[in-house]
Design an enzyme around this catalytic site. Structure first.
Site, PDB file in Angstrom:
ATOM      1  N   HIS A   1      55.506  -2.130  56.175  1.00 23.71           N
ATOM      2  CA  HIS A   1      56.268  -2.204  54.935  1.00 23.71           C
ATOM      3  C   HIS A   1      56.980  -3.541  54.754  1.00 23.71           C
ATOM      4  CE1 HIS A   1      59.218  -0.322  51.961  1.00 23.71           C
ATOM      5  NE2 HIS A   1      58.032  -0.010  51.498  1.00 23.71           N
TER       6      HIS A   1
ATOM      7  N   HIS B   1      63.185  -1.712  42.643  1.00 23.16           N
ATOM      8  CA  HIS B   1      62.351  -1.613  43.835  1.00 23.16           C
ATOM      9  C   HIS B   1      63.031  -2.358  44.977  1.00 23.16           C
ATOM     10  CE1 HIS B   1      58.697  -2.226  46.395  1.00 23.16           C
ATOM     11  NE2 HIS B   1      58.494  -0.981  45.999  1.00 23.16           N
TER      12      HIS B   1
ATOM     13  N   LYS C   1      65.956  -3.009  47.746  1.00 21.05           N
ATOM     14  CA  LYS C   1      66.736  -2.133  48.624  1.00 21.05           C
ATOM     15  C   LYS C   1      67.909  -2.940  49.167  1.00 21.05           C
ATOM     16  CE  LYS C   1      62.322  -0.545  48.873  1.00 21.05           C
ATOM     17  NZ  LYS C   1      61.214  -1.196  48.170  1.00 21.05           N
TER      18      LYS C   1
ATOM     19  N   LYS D   1      57.885  -7.315  53.910  1.00 19.07           N
ATOM     20  CA  LYS D   1      57.457  -8.197  52.827  1.00 19.07           C
ATOM     21  C   LYS D   1      58.036  -9.584  53.108  1.00 19.07           C
ATOM     22  CE  LYS D   1      57.146  -4.287  49.724  1.00 19.07           C
ATOM     23  NZ  LYS D   1      57.180  -3.326  50.859  1.00 19.07           N
TER      24      LYS D   1
END
Length: 637
Positions: free
Chosen positions: A291, A522, A524, A293
């Site tokens: 996950h 999107h 966090k 990025k």
């Protein structure tokens, strides 16, 4: 079956109580993992109906049925079936090129009687050059026509600092000039290097200082030699187009977590590009994901790290709220420097190398050797990574929420009074957190989020306020994308029904301060904020959602930390910036010098708690009571 809570009543079909049956459409079956950007699906359809064309029967859901994200197949305002046979993440990648279609125009809402704003697409000037332009704002035919007439931007020369970079030539377009000037202003006065993505459909003033992917890859920021893209979801064809033409043959390494059929599909997608190589991240624990990025950008002039929250698909950079941390341009160390040279006060270089080493990949070891050659001493953020595994002893403090706990205990403020400050968590996906709050959220995770510097005593019998920000159904319905924005908020009815206690912590998504209330998050983020909401003790932007898979959970009587997924984020601590606390920036677009040293929180504070009529967005139940901004309703069929 009906389920009642303080925040709404959900009706689901009896099939939600049964195990899903295998479907012929799904060659590779994976269990749904709520921590993903898009939860997995089993080959089902989602239909978006125009309000005037609602079918007569009431829709029902199936436990297997889920939504996909808009931008993979954009719905039209007529009653067309909005279909994506996702299966697992693999099919989502298969359909990713469909995200390059034009965005929908807003329709008039019959509920309000007012016309919602129209999404405007800016046309790039033929003279604007590559830098800071965006193919996301032009059709493919326009893009192809302009490619031949674009002027090559001169490669940047080696400079003592990025603030000394040259200004664009007088012949460049006004759009380029304004964008470039905004960037120079941020470089000179913004110490945190934290940015939001550009959003189409909001006022231009709120995109001042924001970045899109082409900005990041622009030759104005360095002459690229090679790059690495770490991510969860890829559209390889789209990704290659985001690089300037002169960099599209430079070596590109894609680090992914695909397996089996989805891995084969990704290899097929990358096959036409000779400069693209793939590196598979090892996922040895069930239901884990890759996950993280991150971009590693190696230039002739230096090296840069970018840690962000966007998937590498068109839709994620278009009308969502995303976060980006952009490192300084790191210079090369003198020849003969030791491996430990170029370290920052935050130990960033060591931690980045340790994170890359956790992949156990010979290909990434080459990049570790590159990093050792550069001076990362200007970095003022701390790296917070998660890597799959089970960790004991000192090893467990290297990853996940225990890494955050360790850093806070060493570097957080020791000022009296901060021990009662509230905590805010903001995220786009929610995992299964247990039957009650003590199973993880208010025990080990909140213990981490409320950690104080060693020696500071926690007040007895004092419950720290915990504000969790997650979009409501109304947030999604009235968003720029409408209901399809909910495809990136994969909170399922099955998970929600098991943790109704969690919804009492929920607060609405609101971001008027950044003009992004209608751009669904999107991003966090997690932060500790003063009771008057004017100061921050620390702030994190990360890929990690609210889940045990991302942050880790304790096992074996709290002697072992288990993490399922790869995640990465950065922690901003005031002490690294010679401050006691961060001041919350209230007027982020005023251009005031005084606001430069205050922190740009991307949402409104204080957050607003759900009212009695508010319900959290649940992505796999129908919403037919009112049309969204495009005149559609949301029906899983």
């Amino acid at each position: 079956m009906s389920q009642e809570s303080l925040h709404g009543k959900w009706t689901v079909s009896s099939s939600d109580e049964e195990d899903p049956a295998p479907l012929s459409l799904q060659p590779l079956k994976k269990e749904e993992h709520p921590d993903k950007d898009r939860a997995t699906s089993h080959g089902k359809q989602t239909t978006l109906f125009n309000e005037k064309q609602v079918p007569g029967r009431s829709p029902k859901t199936d436990k297997n049925r889920s939504y996909m994200e808009s931008g993979h197949n954009k719905p039209t305002v007529s009653a067309k079936t909005y279909t994506n046979f996702l299966g697992s993440r693999s099919e989502e990648r298969k359909n990713a090129p469909a995200s390059e279609q034009k965005p929908l125009s807003f329709m008039t809402s019959r509920d309000s009687g007012t016309t919602t704003p129209v999404v405007k697409r800016k046309k790039e000037s033929e003279d604007s050059g590559w830098c800071l332009s965006s193919s996301d704002e032009e059709t493919e035919s326009e893009h192809a026509g302009k490619r031949a007439t674009r002027r090559q931007s001169p490669s940047p020369k080696r400079r003592k600092s990025e603030a000394e970079r040259r200004s664009p030539s007088p012949g460049d377009s006004q759009q380029l000039d304004e964008s470039f000037s905004s960037w120079d202003l941020l470089e000179g006065g913004e110490p945190f290097r934290f940015y939001l993505n550009k959003v189409t459909g909001i006022s231009n003033r709120y995109n001042a200082g924001a970045l899109n992917i082409k900005d990041i890859l622009s030759p104005f920021f360095g002459t690229l030699k090679a790059s690495v893209q770490f991510n969860y979801c890829f559209d390889v064809k789209w990704l290659v187009k985001q690089y300037p033409p002169e960099f599209r043959s430079k070596p590109l390494l894609i680090v992914h977590g695909e397996k089996r059929e989805s891995k084969v599909r990704l290899h097929k997608e990358a096959h036409p590009y000779e400069h693209v190589r793939l590196c598979q991240a090892k996922l040895d624990i069930a239901f884990g994901t890759h996950h993280t990025k991150m971009m590693l950008l190696l230039y002739e002039e230096g090296f840069r790290v970018v840690i962000h929250t966007s998937n590498l698909i068109h839709d994620d950079w278009y009308q969502k709220t995303q976060g980006i941390w952009l490192s300084p341009l790191y210079p090369k160390l003198p020849e003969g420097s030791s491996d430990t040279a170029g370290e920052s006060c935050t130990n960033f270089k060591h931690d980045l190398i340790e994170y890359l080493a956790s992949y156990r990949s010979p290909t990434l070891n080459e990049w570790i050797n590159h990093i050792k050659e550069y001076d990362l001493s200007e970095t003022r953020v701390y790296l917070i990574g998660s890597s799959p595994g089970r960790y004991q002893g000192a090893q467990k403090e290297k990853w996940g929420h225990l890494k955050l706990r360790k850093l806070l205990s060493e570097h957080a403020s020791s000022d009296s009074g901060e021990e009662t400050w509230p905590v805010i968590g903001q995220y786009s996906s929610i995992g299964s957190l247990g039957a009650d709050k003590t199973k993880w959220l208010t025990s080990e995770f909140q213990q981490t989020l409320t950690t104080l510097q060693k020696g500071v005593k926690f007040p007895p019998n004092h419950e720290i306020p915990l504000h969790l920000i997650y979009p409501t159904v109304e947030n999604v319905r009235t968003s720029l994308q409408g209901y399809p924005a909910g495809g990136s908020l994969p909170y399922s009815i099955q998970t929600a029904q098991k943790q109704l206690w969690l919804h009492s912590y929920f607060h609405k998504w609101s971001a008027d301060v950044t003009g992004r209330t209608h751009a669904m998050p999107h991003i966090k983020t997690y932060t500790r904020i003063s009771p008057h909401f004017k100061e921050l003790a620390w702030f994190i932007v990360t890929s990690a959602n609210l889940s045990k898979a991302a942050w880790g959970s304790m096992e074996k009587n709290n002697t072992q930390l288990m993490i399922r997924s790869y995640e990465l984020g950065v922690l901003f601590l005031p002490s690294a910036f010679n401050m006691k606390t961060f001041t919350v920036q209230k007027n982020q677009f005023s251009g005031s010098k005084n606001s430069a040293m205050s922190f740009p929180v991307p949402f409104d504070v204080p957050p607003e708690r759900y009212s009695g009529k508010d319900k959290p967005w649940i992505w796999n139940i129908p919403y037919t009571y009112g049309p969204d901004t495009h005149g559609n309703i949301w029906v899983p069929s």
